[in-house]
Scaffold this active site. Sequence first.
Site, mmCIF file in Angstrom:
data_model
loop_
_atom_site.group_PDB
_atom_site.id
_atom_site.type_symbol
_atom_site.label_atom_id
_atom_site.label_comp_id
_atom_site.label_asym_id
_atom_site.label_seq_id
_atom_site.Cartn_x
_atom_site.Cartn_y
_atom_site.Cartn_z
ATOM 1 N N GLN A 28 -18.237 20.622 -13.147
ATOM 2 C CA GLN A 28 -18.482 20.818 -14.586
ATOM 3 C C GLN A 28 -19.818 21.534 -14.798
ATOM 4 O O GLN A 28 -20.606 21.686 -13.863
ATOM 5 C CB GLN A 28 -18.530 19.449 -15.302
ATOM 6 C CG GLN A 28 -19.455 18.453 -14.655
ATOM 7 C CD GLN A 28 -18.997 17.009 -14.806
ATOM 8 O OE1 GLN A 28 -18.229 16.653 -15.712
ATOM 9 N NE2 GLN A 28 -19.482 16.159 -13.904
ATOM 10 N N ASP A 84 -24.613 8.557 -15.464
ATOM 11 C CA ASP A 84 -25.978 8.459 -15.993
ATOM 12 C C ASP A 84 -26.595 7.091 -15.702
ATOM 13 O O ASP A 84 -27.799 6.909 -15.824
ATOM 14 C CB ASP A 84 -25.956 8.700 -17.507
ATOM 15 C CG ASP A 84 -24.941 7.781 -18.161
ATOM 16 O OD1 ASP A 84 -23.773 8.195 -18.269
ATOM 17 O OD2 ASP A 84 -25.298 6.641 -18.477
ATOM 18 N N ASP A 152 -15.837 4.557 -17.444
ATOM 19 C CA ASP A 152 -16.911 5.178 -18.240
ATOM 20 C C ASP A 152 -16.862 6.683 -17.957
ATOM 21 O O ASP A 152 -17.745 7.256 -17.323
ATOM 22 C CB ASP A 152 -18.246 4.557 -17.812
ATOM 23 C CG ASP A 152 -19.425 5.213 -18.469
ATOM 24 O OD1 ASP A 152 -20.563 4.980 -17.995
ATOM 25 O OD2 ASP A 152 -19.231 5.978 -19.433
#
Length: 282
Positions: A28, A84, A152
């Site tokens: 990405q 993250d 997530d």
Amino acid sequence: MLRFTEMMNGAGLAVDVNGSKRYKTPFQEILLLETEAFGKMLVLDGAVQTTDIDEFVYHEMITHVPLFTIEKSAEKVLVIGGGDGGTVRELLKHNPLKIDMVEIDREVVELSKKEFPKIASGLYDERVNIHFEDGREFVKGKESEYDVVIIDCSDPVGPSAVLFSEEFYKDLKKILKEGGAIVTQSESPFSQFVSFKTVFSNLNKVFSVVRPYLAFIPTYPSGMWSFTFASDGLDPLGVNPETVMEKIALLEKEHGALEYYNLEMHFGAFAMPGFVNKKLNR
Ligand code: SAM
């Protein structure tokens, strides 16, 4: 002044930007933005993932709802995505024995450790094992290993697309221990209803209890965001309020006050607006 915009169906978010860094990984495009309104912002393939200012909402709600619902304490938790580190940070407040975090893109973890130290603080904990691989493959062939699984992930495009299918949810059912539960981020019921309903329908084909819940996240499309809880019997609305209150007090005594999740939110987040229930035929 530079401005970053994220558009969704002809409307969107615009933020003034003081600085930006761009990376291209095999999975990405990553943007790291310094913004006026939300501090530092992580963007993947043009979609806001997390920001210094409002990350607490998402990370508290995706973790504390399932962790305060399961009856026994969570020994082993699986996080799929979560690069993250915010989900892991909140999970560690429940003192699990072990967390497996399966993040496909190592670059997201490395950059988060550098650029979002507050969010990524839990990634250094010795109980956390980070596997840099595809979460879809990781769950195949495993049985009864985890008390809670948290998906997530990013939006259901690119590498995350495989994490919204019925087959994937069937594999998750297999790797859950007796009395376990899963929670997935399930997009915006307001501006991404098709994806939201796909999660709801696919989970209903696999689990007996499926409950979407809401949180208000200013940097996500429309601000109305959802998560969906699923299990075979465990019901987040069936918890004993006094017991949850005691558990919250213990957690906050050791780790400091939570800023979004509380007992009222545990129950209130499951209240669905009429238009959502109608479109879900509930
Ligand atoms: N925690 C953030 C938030 O507050 O919304 C968003 C999620 S996190 C940044 C999403 C992560 O899912 C990304 O780091 C992405 O690389 C990862 N991801 C996407 N598809 C994946 C897959 N198939 N397996 C494992 N990780 C994946």
